[in-house]
Design a protein around this motif. Structure first.
Motif, mmCIF file in Angstrom:
data_model
loop_
_atom_site.group_PDB
_atom_site.id
_atom_site.type_symbol
_atom_site.label_atom_id
_atom_site.label_comp_id
_atom_site.label_asym_id
_atom_site.label_seq_id
_atom_site.Cartn_x
_atom_site.Cartn_y
_atom_site.Cartn_z
ATOM 1 N N VAL A 1 0.868 -8.487 8.496
ATOM 2 C CA VAL A 1 1.583 -8.652 9.756
ATOM 3 C C VAL A 1 0.866 -9.645 10.663
ATOM 4 O O VAL A 1 1.468 -10.205 11.576
ATOM 5 C CB VAL A 1 1.770 -7.280 10.451
ATOM 6 C CG1 VAL A 1 0.453 -6.745 10.981
ATOM 7 C CG2 VAL A 1 2.802 -7.369 11.572
ATOM 8 N N VAL A 2 -0.431 -9.885 10.417
ATOM 9 C CA VAL A 2 -1.189 -10.860 11.210
ATOM 10 C C VAL A 2 -0.509 -12.223 11.171
ATOM 11 O O VAL A 2 -0.483 -12.956 12.171
ATOM 12 C CB VAL A 2 -2.637 -10.971 10.695
ATOM 13 C CG1 VAL A 2 -3.390 -12.076 11.428
ATOM 14 C CG2 VAL A 2 -3.367 -9.648 10.863
ATOM 15 N N ILE A 3 0.040 -12.584 10.014
ATOM 16 C CA ILE A 3 0.642 -13.905 9.860
ATOM 17 C C ILE A 3 2.167 -13.826 9.790
ATOM 18 O O ILE A 3 2.834 -14.795 9.420
ATOM 19 C CB ILE A 3 0.081 -14.627 8.622
ATOM 20 C CG1 ILE A 3 0.236 -13.759 7.364
ATOM 21 C CG2 ILE A 3 -1.374 -15.007 8.847
ATOM 22 C CD1 ILE A 3 -0.159 -14.464 6.076
ATOM 23 N N ALA A 4 2.722 -12.670 10.130
ATOM 24 C CA ALA A 4 4.179 -12.539 10.183
ATOM 25 C C ALA A 4 4.703 -13.236 11.432
ATOM 26 O O ALA A 4 3.971 -13.465 12.398
ATOM 27 C CB ALA A 4 4.574 -11.065 10.191
ATOM 28 N N PRO B 1 0.821 -1.219 0.000
ATOM 29 C CA PRO B 1 0.000 0.000 0.000
ATOM 30 C C PRO B 1 0.851 1.263 0.000
ATOM 31 O O PRO B 1 1.950 1.292 0.553
ATOM 32 C CB PRO B 1 -0.797 -0.116 1.303
ATOM 33 C CG PRO B 1 0.060 -0.947 2.189
ATOM 34 C CD PRO B 1 0.768 -1.924 1.298
ATOM 35 N N GLU B 2 0.339 2.298 -0.643
ATOM 36 C CA GLU B 2 0.953 3.621 -0.598
ATOM 37 C C GLU B 2 0.396 4.360 0.612
ATOM 38 O O GLU B 2 -0.814 4.442 0.787
ATOM 39 C CB GLU B 2 0.641 4.404 -1.875
ATOM 40 C CG GLU B 2 1.326 3.868 -3.118
ATOM 41 C CD GLU B 2 2.822 4.154 -3.137
ATOM 42 O OE1 GLU B 2 3.233 5.133 -2.465
ATOM 43 O OE2 GLU B 2 3.564 3.405 -3.783
ATOM 44 N N LEU B 3 1.275 4.863 1.434
ATOM 45 C CA LEU B 3 0.813 5.552 2.632
ATOM 46 C C LEU B 3 0.253 6.920 2.273
ATOM 47 O O LEU B 3 0.823 7.642 1.455
ATOM 48 C CB LEU B 3 1.950 5.713 3.630
ATOM 49 C CG LEU B 3 2.522 4.411 4.218
ATOM 50 C CD1 LEU B 3 3.618 4.745 5.223
ATOM 51 C CD2 LEU B 3 1.433 3.578 4.873
ATOM 52 N N GLU B 4 -0.877 7.254 2.914
ATOM 53 C CA GLU B 4 -1.464 8.572 2.735
ATOM 54 C C GLU B 4 -0.614 9.617 3.459
ATOM 55 O O GLU B 4 0.313 9.293 4.218
ATOM 56 C CB GLU B 4 -2.901 8.586 3.280
ATOM 57 C CG GLU B 4 -3.842 7.625 2.577
ATOM 58 C CD GLU B 4 -4.113 8.029 1.137
ATOM 59 O OE1 GLU B 4 -4.009 9.244 0.837
ATOM 60 O OE2 GLU B 4 -4.409 7.145 0.312
ATOM 61 N N GLU C 1 -1.033 -1.550 8.178
ATOM 62 C CA GLU C 1 -0.817 -0.642 7.051
ATOM 63 C C GLU C 1 0.672 -0.302 6.894
ATOM 64 O O GLU C 1 1.216 -0.333 5.777
ATOM 65 C CB GLU C 1 -1.637 0.631 7.265
ATOM 66 C CG GLU C 1 -1.734 1.532 6.052
ATOM 67 C CD GLU C 1 -2.781 1.063 5.040
ATOM 68 O OE1 GLU C 1 -3.064 1.821 4.098
ATOM 69 O OE2 GLU C 1 -3.311 -0.066 5.185
ATOM 70 N N LEU C 2 1.319 -0.013 8.010
ATOM 71 C CA LEU C 2 2.726 0.373 7.953
ATOM 72 C C LEU C 2 3.622 -0.806 7.607
ATOM 73 O O LEU C 2 4.574 -0.682 6.830
ATOM 74 C CB LEU C 2 3.158 0.981 9.291
ATOM 75 C CG LEU C 2 2.508 2.316 9.673
ATOM 76 C CD1 LEU C 2 2.950 2.751 11.061
ATOM 77 C CD2 LEU C 2 2.826 3.394 8.641
ATOM 78 N N TRP C 3 3.340 -1.970 8.185
ATOM 79 C CA TRP C 3 4.198 -3.139 7.935
ATOM 80 C C TRP C 3 4.126 -3.576 6.479
ATOM 81 O O TRP C 3 5.154 -3.920 5.877
ATOM 82 C CB TRP C 3 3.789 -4.275 8.861
ATOM 83 C CG TRP C 3 4.736 -5.444 8.826
ATOM 84 C CD1 TRP C 3 5.884 -5.584 9.543
ATOM 85 C CD2 TRP C 3 4.609 -6.618 8.022
ATOM 86 N NE1 TRP C 3 6.490 -6.789 9.246
ATOM 87 C CE2 TRP C 3 5.731 -7.446 8.312
ATOM 88 C CE3 TRP C 3 3.675 -7.061 7.094
ATOM 89 C CZ2 TRP C 3 5.930 -8.683 7.702
ATOM 90 C CZ3 TRP C 3 3.870 -8.293 6.477
ATOM 91 C CH2 TRP C 3 4.986 -9.088 6.781
ATOM 92 N N ARG C 4 2.944 -3.557 5.916
ATOM 93 C CA ARG C 4 2.818 -3.953 4.508
ATOM 94 C C ARG C 4 3.533 -2.947 3.605
ATOM 95 O O ARG C 4 4.173 -3.321 2.615
ATOM 96 C CB ARG C 4 1.344 -4.074 4.124
ATOM 97 C CG ARG C 4 0.640 -5.267 4.766
ATOM 98 C CD ARG C 4 -0.808 -5.361 4.314
ATOM 99 N NE ARG C 4 -0.878 -5.565 2.881
ATOM 100 C CZ ARG C 4 -1.773 -4.980 2.075
ATOM 101 N NH1 ARG C 4 -2.665 -4.129 2.578
ATOM 102 N NH2 ARG C 4 -1.777 -5.227 0.792
#
Length: 900
Positions: A727-730, A9-12, A716-719
């Motif tokens: 990150v849920v499955i990291a 994702p592109e961060l806003e 959002e940040l980790w992706r």
């Protein structure tokens, strides 16, 4: 990196939780991250959600409980466990029936107008259309529950479990029917549980009544009561057996002032001779203490109130009156006969009220179904004493034992239509049979009209939701559950009952994968974590009546789910109450924003998650932050494993804000810009690349450690940082295995102190933040900081002048570091505020003198020196020496300023 990198994702520009949280949550659910697999070879970890009422909505207590459970399950999932967080709802017998009856009343109807079956159909209709508001709210705060396994206590499978255990308890002689005293709700016309009774201080009256003769020289006693109407059911007057005032009356009888019955004067040690007149009236059918006394003395127990609390069965003019009307009329008659000898109004006393209907509860003798708890409670008590189940914190154990070791038989019947119908059938000649789930009642027999207490079915929750009494893969994998989370206020009503039933069914069922403690004993959960109550910022319990309750969804709307969760988890201490206010939520929002901006800065400067260079190629700052990350990870693991959520959050907060953002990011800026001393351009580029890798790896691990508590922003940040799927499955961060670089840590600590002191000096002098000043540094070699001139110059806004250059200092700052003192001579071209500098030094001198006095006092205390370990004494001597040097240095500087 994963194949999902293209979906990075592109961060806003800013973090706006309301724009993304719903999408993020739905993505998790659609991906099946929360769906448990009972055939998995991973080790199991399971938690059951305390089932909220189907009529309910989230309050702050729910939000706290859910946040902590979600944090644990998310972490365990990252650690490689097969996680089941079991959701569901409770049918909430009284609450739900009341809601539907109120809806019918709008149209002038009652449940009797429809009959039992049609009314129950209407309740099911309401449940399908309006129940379950709380489920949508759970999604709002990010609950990672397995929605595919959502359960309801009236589902067919759970109803089968209820019928099964009822029959087993009945056949074992542990369920019986008897006339006993219960909490009776005249409005609802049913017995209610203790937890549904709320005690309020009310203004009533205390009336002293004269029993026996009206002549002082003839037998009589004076008793006091706040409920005059109950005297119609008095069957004795009790005194203490050693009270000399009543020795001649014990064993005699007095005529009841209204009914004319002869009532005995009995002796019982329960009576307090120091309270009032030392004589008490005994109404066994309408007072719990009187009931117990009635059993001890074999007293009659006439019930003088019907289901609506109207006087009955007395044969007096008061029959048919409401209890409160009778209270006035009985007092007036007794007063007219000269039997009211004293009245106290207003008299403040505690009265139990129905939580659902609001009216005063009536203790009432009633025919009900009961569970005989003695053997069940002993098993629950032994399970904790033997360590099969561990209560966290252990300070709550006395509360547990206080309940289970003194438990009374449990009233399980309710006079309602909505709920699990009691599976007892009566024959035409008074026969009784308990019908199991696979059995049929004899033709023509009638089923008991009552339903079971809601707590009866919720007591089966840990195993009924997994398919018991069938031997399912879910039971084999996930039972016993790992931990139970709940507030200490329902330890008796729910936790103890789950323990009792779980241990009971383990006696003849091999449910679950492993017995605890040997001998076939299976507790329903290994650990019990008891958290405290939510209080407002002034420490007051939150309640509707005070108007200080907070809707957690309001905070989600204002600050985001992560801010709500971090506020609650950061304040959670085992067994302790939590005081929070809106300022706490705002601070948590600021923390989330700080984290978002830090990762965004890192990405803008090319931070990557990749293999780290050899440590010999890293800077002091790089090695320091990586070593701090290792230490923080270890501390967070210990905290989470010990259910110390507040400690885990506090550790992560200060690491993220104070060390990563406030220091490492600032030091990294210098390294990324090539400002650190390097002999070649290639060297600067290599150092910048290393910094990007270190920065990326530190933020990667930090986001993973924060994810259990603040899942949305970290996702959002980790992706965006890693390009990973979720990150849920990291994986949960692991130890690096590196030996900490103690020298690098010392140099960075010294650098931080030096920069901080120079910044403080600049502030005291009123220098602008970005205003650079010329400075000459002395002592950097001795302090081993020559390699950090670029960082010092950049972060302290100094234009460093080489030694020997043409330079005229107007002020100086001396900073004592771990191994040497560094002097910073500054040329502010006449802008130094001498008076401000003097104030700063005087403040420092006072602090140094206080330290010197304290250490000198300790070292002069012979008793202290005799007991204190040598290492402690040596440390204090060192502090004393440092304080002496500081006093001398600051005093000399003040003398220098005095001449200006």
């Amino acid at each position: 990196m994963t194949s999902a990198a293209a979906d990075r994702p592109e961060l806003e520009k800013n973090w706006n939780p309301s724009d993304v949280e719903e999408k993020i949550y739905q993505r998790w659910v659609d991906a099946g991250y929360f769906t448990a697999n009972p055939t998995s070879t991973k080790p199991p970890y399971s938690i059951v959600l305390p089932p909220p009422n189907v009529t309910g909505s989230l309050h702050m207590g729910h939000a706290l409980n859910h946040t902590l459970m979600d944090a644990l399950t998310r972490r365990k999932r990252m650690q490689g466990y097969e996680v089941l967080w079991q959701p569901g709802m409770d049918h909430a017998g009284i609450a739900t029936q009341t809601v539907v009856e109120k809806q019918l009343a709008v149209d002038g109807k009652t449940k009797e107008d429809f009959g039992r079956e049609l009314f129950i159909d209407k309740v099911w209709d309401w449940k399908r259309e309006s129940g379950g508001t709380i489920q949508a709210q759970m999604r709002r705060i990010g609950d990672g529950v397995d929605w595919s396994r959502d359960r309801f206590t009236m589902d067919d499978g759970l109803s089968r479990a209820v019928q099964t255990i009822f029959k087993r308890l009945y056949d074992a002689g542990l369920i019986y029917r008897a006339e006993r005293l219960v909490n009776w709700s005249p409005e609802l016309q049913t017995a209610i549980s203790d937890i549904e009774v709320k005690y309020d201080e009310v203004e009533g009256e205390l009336v002293s009544l004269r029993y026996g003769s009206l002549r002082d020289d003839e037998p009589h006693v004076i008793v006091a009561t706040t409920r005059v109407e109950t005297m119609l059911g008095d069957t004795a007057v009790a005194v203490h057996p050693d009270d000399p005032r009543y020795q001649s009356l014990i064993g005699t009888t007095l005529e009841h002032p209204i009914t004319g019955r002869q009532i005995p004067i009995i002796a019982d040690e329960y009576v307090d001779p120091e309270f009032g007149t030392g004589a008490v009236k005994i109404t066994p059918a309408h007072d719990p203490n009187d009931f117990e006394m009635g059993l001890r003395h074999n007293l009659p127990m006439p019930n003088i109130m019907d289901e609506r609390a109207r006087i009955c069965n007395t044969g007096t003019e008061f029959d048919g009156m409401d209890r409160f009307e009778a209270r006035v009329k009985v007092r007036e008659r007794l007063a007219g006969e000269g039997r009211v000898v004293a009245e106290k109004r207003p008299y403040l006393h505690s009265v139990g009220h129905s939580e659902r209907s609001g009216e005063a509860i009536e203790p009432r003798l009633s025919m009900q179904w009961w569970v005989k708890v003695e053997s069940l409670a002993k098993a629950a008590s032994d399970a904790v004493r033997n360590g099969d189940t561990v209560i966290h914190p252990t300070s709550q154990e006395p509360r547990w034992f206080g309940w289970v070791d003194n438990m009374h038989d449990w009233c399980i019947s309710r006079q309602l239509w909505w709920g699990h119908r009691i599976p007892i059938w009566y024959g035409p000649d008074g026969e009784t049979v308990c019908v199991g789930p696979d059995e049929t009642a004899p033709e023509g027999w009638t089923q008991d009209p009552d339903v079971l207490d809601t707590w009866f079915s919720s007591a089966l929750w840990p195993f009924s939701t997994l398919g018991w009494p069938e031997k399912t893969p879910e039971l084999e994998k996930f039972y016993p559950t790992s931990v139970l989370f709940t507030g200490y206020d329902i330890i008796f009503f729910w936790v103890a009952r789950m323990m009792m039933f779980g241990l009971f069914v383990s006696g003849d069922d091999a449910i679950g994968s492993e017995a605890v403690g040997g001998g076939g004993v299976q507790v329903p959960f290994r650990d019990v974590f008891l958290h405290g109550l939510i209080r407002d910022q002034f420490g007051r319990k939150m309640s509707k009546s005070r108007g200080n309750g907070i809707d957690p969804l309001d905070w989600v709307d204002l600050y985001g789910a992560d801010a709500l969760r971090f506020t609650l988890a950061r304040g959670a201490q085992p067994g302790g109450d939590l005081s929070i206010g809106e300022s706490h939520a705002a601070a948590s929002r600021n923390f989330v924003t700080k984290l978002f901006n830090a990762v965004k800065f890192a990405l803008m400067n090319g931070a990557v998650v990749t293999e780290l260079p050899d440590r010999s190629e890293l800077t002091d700052a790089d090695r320091w932050i990586l070593d701090r990350l290792d230490k923080v990870r270890a501390e967070v693991d210990v905290a989470f494993d010990g259910y110390e959520f507040g400690k885990a959050c506090e550790t992560l907060y200060h690491f993220a804000w104070d060390e990563v953002c406030d220091w490492y990011l600032e030091l990294a800026k210098v390294q990324l810009s090539g400002g650190a001393p390097e002999s070649t351009r290639a060297g600067s580029m290599a150092r910048a690349a290393s910094t990007r890798a270190v920065l990326g790896n530190v933020l990667d691990a930090l986001l993973r450690m924060l994810h259990p508590v603040i899942p949305f922003v970290t996702e959002e940040l980790w992706r965006a940082l890693t390009g990973g799927e979720s990150v849920v499955i990291a994986d949960w961060p692991a130890a690096s295995g590196q030996i900490p670089d103690e020298r690098a840590a010392i140099r960075i600590a010294d650098l931080q102190r030096l920069i901080t002191e120079v910044r403080r000096f600049r502030s005291d002098q009123g220098l602008k933040d970005k205003q650079k000043v010329k400075a000459q540094l002395t002592g950097l070699d001795a302090a081993d900081l020559t390699g950090h001139i670029a960082e010092l110059a950049t972060l302290a806004r100094l234009d460093v002048v080489e030694p020997g250059a043409d330079f005229s200092a107007t002020a100086s700052v001396e900073v004592r570091l771990s191994g040497a003192t560094v002097q910073v001579d500054v040329d502010t071209s006449g802008t130094v505020d001498v008076e401000a500098e003097r104030r700063r030094l005087e403040k420092d001198l006072a602090a140094a003198q206080k330290e010197l006095a304290g250490t000198t006092g300790k070292l002069g205390n012979e008793a202290f020196l005799a007991k204190a370990p040598e290492a402690v004494v040596a440390k204090i001597r060192t502090r004393k020496n440092v304080a002496e040097e500081e006093v001398q240095r600051i005093t000399a500087r003040l003398e220098e300023l005095a001449g200006r």
